[in-house]
Design a protein around this motif. Structure first.
Motif, mmCIF file in Angstrom:
data_model
loop_
_atom_site.group_PDB
_atom_site.id
_atom_site.type_symbol
_atom_site.label_atom_id
_atom_site.label_comp_id
_atom_site.label_asym_id
_atom_site.label_seq_id
_atom_site.Cartn_x
_atom_site.Cartn_y
_atom_site.Cartn_z
ATOM 1 N N ASP A 345 4.555 0.475 -2.555
ATOM 2 C CA ASP A 345 4.836 -0.930 -2.206
ATOM 3 C C ASP A 345 6.280 -1.164 -1.796
ATOM 4 O O ASP A 345 6.558 -1.969 -0.922
ATOM 5 C CB ASP A 345 4.523 -1.843 -3.405
ATOM 6 C CG ASP A 345 3.033 -1.991 -3.621
ATOM 7 O OD1 ASP A 345 2.260 -1.399 -2.848
ATOM 8 O OD2 ASP A 345 2.646 -2.694 -4.574
ATOM 9 N N ASN A 346 7.215 -0.477 -2.462
ATOM 10 C CA ASN A 346 8.621 -0.773 -2.179
ATOM 11 C C ASN A 346 9.240 0.104 -1.096
ATOM 12 O O ASN A 346 10.417 -0.022 -0.805
ATOM 13 C CB ASN A 346 9.461 -0.647 -3.459
ATOM 14 C CG ASN A 346 9.126 -1.790 -4.390
ATOM 15 O OD1 ASN A 346 8.830 -2.907 -3.926
ATOM 16 N ND2 ASN A 346 9.131 -1.531 -5.692
ATOM 17 N N ARG A 348 10.214 1.500 2.556
ATOM 18 C CA ARG A 348 10.521 0.845 3.831
ATOM 19 C C ARG A 348 9.310 0.927 4.772
ATOM 20 O O ARG A 348 8.974 -0.023 5.474
ATOM 21 C CB ARG A 348 11.754 1.534 4.441
ATOM 22 C CG ARG A 348 12.250 0.878 5.677
ATOM 23 C CD ARG A 348 13.504 1.518 6.251
ATOM 24 N NE ARG A 348 13.640 1.117 7.628
ATOM 25 C CZ ARG A 348 13.135 1.771 8.662
ATOM 26 N NH1 ARG A 348 12.506 2.897 8.464
ATOM 27 N NH2 ARG A 348 13.283 1.312 9.887
ATOM 28 N N TRP A 350 6.143 0.907 4.204
ATOM 29 C CA TRP A 350 5.071 -0.064 3.905
ATOM 30 C C TRP A 350 5.416 -1.449 4.452
ATOM 31 O O TRP A 350 4.552 -2.254 4.748
ATOM 32 C CB TRP A 350 4.849 -0.106 2.394
ATOM 33 C CG TRP A 350 3.742 -1.037 1.955
ATOM 34 C CD1 TRP A 350 3.857 -2.125 1.153
ATOM 35 C CD2 TRP A 350 2.339 -0.959 2.303
ATOM 36 N NE1 TRP A 350 2.637 -2.734 0.969
ATOM 37 C CE2 TRP A 350 1.687 -2.033 1.663
ATOM 38 C CE3 TRP A 350 1.587 -0.082 3.088
ATOM 39 C CZ2 TRP A 350 0.311 -2.258 1.782
ATOM 40 C CZ3 TRP A 350 0.211 -0.315 3.219
ATOM 41 C CH2 TRP A 350 -0.407 -1.387 2.573
ATOM 42 N N LYS A 351 6.737 -1.686 4.569
ATOM 43 C CA LYS A 351 7.165 -3.024 4.990
ATOM 44 C C LYS A 351 7.408 -3.121 6.500
ATOM 45 O O LYS A 351 7.700 -4.197 7.011
ATOM 46 C CB LYS A 351 8.454 -3.397 4.241
ATOM 47 C CG LYS A 351 8.205 -3.556 2.745
ATOM 48 C CD LYS A 351 9.490 -3.773 2.004
ATOM 49 C CE LYS A 351 9.230 -3.827 0.510
ATOM 50 N NZ LYS A 351 10.422 -3.617 -0.268
ATOM 51 N N HIS A 385 -3.904 -1.496 1.150
ATOM 52 C CA HIS A 385 -3.121 -1.570 -0.076
ATOM 53 C C HIS A 385 -3.904 -0.871 -1.184
ATOM 54 O O HIS A 385 -5.103 -1.083 -1.319
ATOM 55 C CB HIS A 385 -2.884 -3.046 -0.418
ATOM 56 C CG HIS A 385 -1.893 -3.244 -1.506
ATOM 57 N ND1 HIS A 385 -2.039 -4.185 -2.484
ATOM 58 C CD2 HIS A 385 -0.731 -2.607 -1.767
ATOM 59 C CE1 HIS A 385 -1.006 -4.112 -3.308
ATOM 60 N NE2 HIS A 385 -0.198 -3.167 -2.891
#
Ligand SMILES: Cc1cc2nc3c(=O)[nH]c(=O)nc-3n(C[C@H](O)[C@H](O)[C@H](O)COP(=O)(O)OP(=O)(O)OC[C@H]3O[C@@H](n4cnc5c(N)ncnc54)[C@H](O)[C@@H]3O)c2cc1C
Length: 472
Positions: A345-346, A348, A350-351, A385
């Protein structure tokens, strides 16, 4: 009696269908607009695609016949071709002797054999980590070429911190002698799932059996509520009373079956000891970002999918949908590829936005030499996810605490990949659905659901499917 099923993936739908056929009134709640979970098929650029490669395979006659009863005659036998891209070379997987020797070179091949022999005579004691398990079995050299990079990319942790359970569940039963026999004797009948040369695939996509199951369920009077996320499980005095929806309303049922992420659902149940919530928080999942690329050619490469171990690119697998079933192409000339990137999730990665992901995928696929930049027509991104439950060190102790807590509620069952925190394929999730339904209908716990995909052994007593739905 009535029951509620959380999640309309393979596990949830199988359980729902078996219950409905057994006369139980069933409602299914699915947070997504489409059913099928991670095994759904969808339309893209006028063709059908899956969420990465979705090969169905089982040696268990019960699972094969259930899957077949959902697909009917509408499947093809696919000749499997998969390779490993490593050190900018393509290795056939399953291994082929000449190709492996040519790619590795004589010296490297001898080092692999010596390292294998050394491992046979000097086995490390208890195999706790994935690294210990695999290098004991194949030697450190082969482990470092064929397992280490890929596994560390997939799981995002060093293989020394990955529990040996991952190897036990996925490559148990695979041994060097069988790999070598397969490499020397073409088309040798193999016993191991990872080596099979043919598999059954629904003509219109891997998601078809689940779409058919949903139609059957509705005919039997069951309701499937899509776009409806379940917020929690409502328990009073050790008895599951029903589910809690996002709008705060409660729906009451006699039996609750959940295939939604286990760690999340168990935390919605009140009054467990604090160690239960702590254990749940400490279990983690890995995410997948799939980048689909539309390529203006129909002659790219023959593989169904390619494992990517090479350090020059960040994705771990490429699926080529042109090589599965001609029906999913719907007469189109373009090829659709899906590149898989894995992240937490955290991270880079994934974002990253869609445009950046597509740009990254384009640059990287060109680097492999499989595609030319001028042929790439379009890109599309799908984010999954929590696509992989992570078996990191200590996960078994945490699972023990959670399983005990879950088992204390008699009319509640946790099934499926995220639903039971097990690295399931479709066949395991189908089996869990079948066994959970048997438990409910018989009013017992005769089937231990936690044992599926743990000590349940595929290899025994069964046969895979042939083109007529018989035994191979
Ligand atoms: C890239 C990739 C490739 C794969 N390749 C293969 C393969 O080749 N062969 C194979 O057999 N398997 C493969 N798998 C695994 C396969 O997809 C899964 O084993 C299977 O989909 C698991 O089914 P399930 O029902 O347990 O879970 P899921 O498919 O995850 O279904 C769970 C469902 O629950 C829903 N849900 C979750 N939370 C809630 C909530 N709070 N409320 C309501 N609904 C909820 C989800 O939206 C989902 O639809 C692959 C998986 C991935 C990610």
């Amino acid at each position: 009696m009535n029951a509620v099923i959380i999640g309309a993936g393979p596990a949830g739908l199988t359980c729902a269908l078996k219950l409905a056929e057994g006369g139980v009134a069933v409602d299914v709640y699915e947070s997504e607009p489409q059913i099928g979970g991670m095994t759904k098929s969808f339309d893209l650029w006028g063709q059908k695609v899956d969420l990465g490669p979705h090969r169905f395979f089982s040696m268990d006659e019960k699972i094969n016949s259930f899957w077949l009863s959902q697909v009917g005659d509408e499947y093809v036998m696919v000749d499997r071709l998969t390779r490993i891209y490593y050190d900018q070379k393509f290795f056939f997987y399953p291994v082929k002797a000449i190709n492996a020797l040519t790619n590795l070179g004589f010296f490297e091949a001898c080092t692999c054999i010596l390292s294998y022999l050394k491992a046979q005579f000097h086995k490390k004691g208890e195999e706790k980590s994935f690294e210990e398990w695999v290098s004991n079995k194949f030697g450190y050299k082969l482990y470092s070429i064929f397992f280490k990079t890929y596994s560390e990319r997939l799981w995002g942790i060093p293989c020394t911190e990955l529990d040996a359970d991952f190897a036990r569940q996925r490559i148990k039963g695979l041994d060097m002698i069988e790999v070598i026999k397969g490499a020397l004797i073409p088309h040798k009948e193999t016993k191991h799932k990872t080596l099979v040369e043919q598999f059954a695939y629904p003509k219109m996509g891997g998601g078809i059996p689940y779409e058919n199951m949903a139609v059957k369920l509705e005919r039997l009077g069951s309701r499937i509520y899509t776009n409806t996320s379940v917020k929690g499980i409502f328990v009073e005095e050790g008895v599951a009373k029903g589910i809690l929806l996002e709008d705060g309303s409660v729906r009451n049922y006699d039996y609750v079956v959940s295939s939604a992420p286990f760690t999340e659902m168990i935390c919605t149940i009140e009054k467990f000891p604090e160690k239960v919530y702590k254990a749940a928080r400490e279990l983690i999942y890995r995410n997948t970002t799939l980048v689909y690329l539309q390529i203006g050619r129909s002659d790219l490469f023959q593989d169904n999918w390619i494992y990517v171990h090479d350090k020059s690119v960040g994705f771990g697998r490429i699926t080529n949908f042109r090589n599965w079933s001609s029906a999913i192409l719907r007469g189109k000339k373009e090829t659709i590829l899906a590149l898989e990137y894995w992240s937490y999730d955290n991270d880079r990665l994934w974002k990253l936005g869609d445009r950046e992901m597509i740009q990254l995928a384009k640059e990287e696929i060109v680097k492999t030499g499989l595609v030319m930049e001028k042929d790439i027509l379009d890109g599309y991104v799908v984010r999954l996810h929590r696509s992989y439950p992570v078996y990191n060190t200590g996960y078994q102790d945490r699972m023990k605490i959670l399983q005990e807590a879950a088992d204390s509620i008699k009319n509640l069952a946790f099934i499926g990949r995220n639903g039971s925190f097990k690295y399931n394929n479709q066949d395991h999730s189908i089996l869990m659905g079948l066994l959970a339904a048997e438990n409910i209908v018989s009013g017992t716990r005769k089937n231990n659901l936690w044992a599926v995909n743990t000590d349940y052994d595929y290899q025994e007593g069964g046969k895979s499917l042939d083109e007529k739905g018989g035994k191979k």
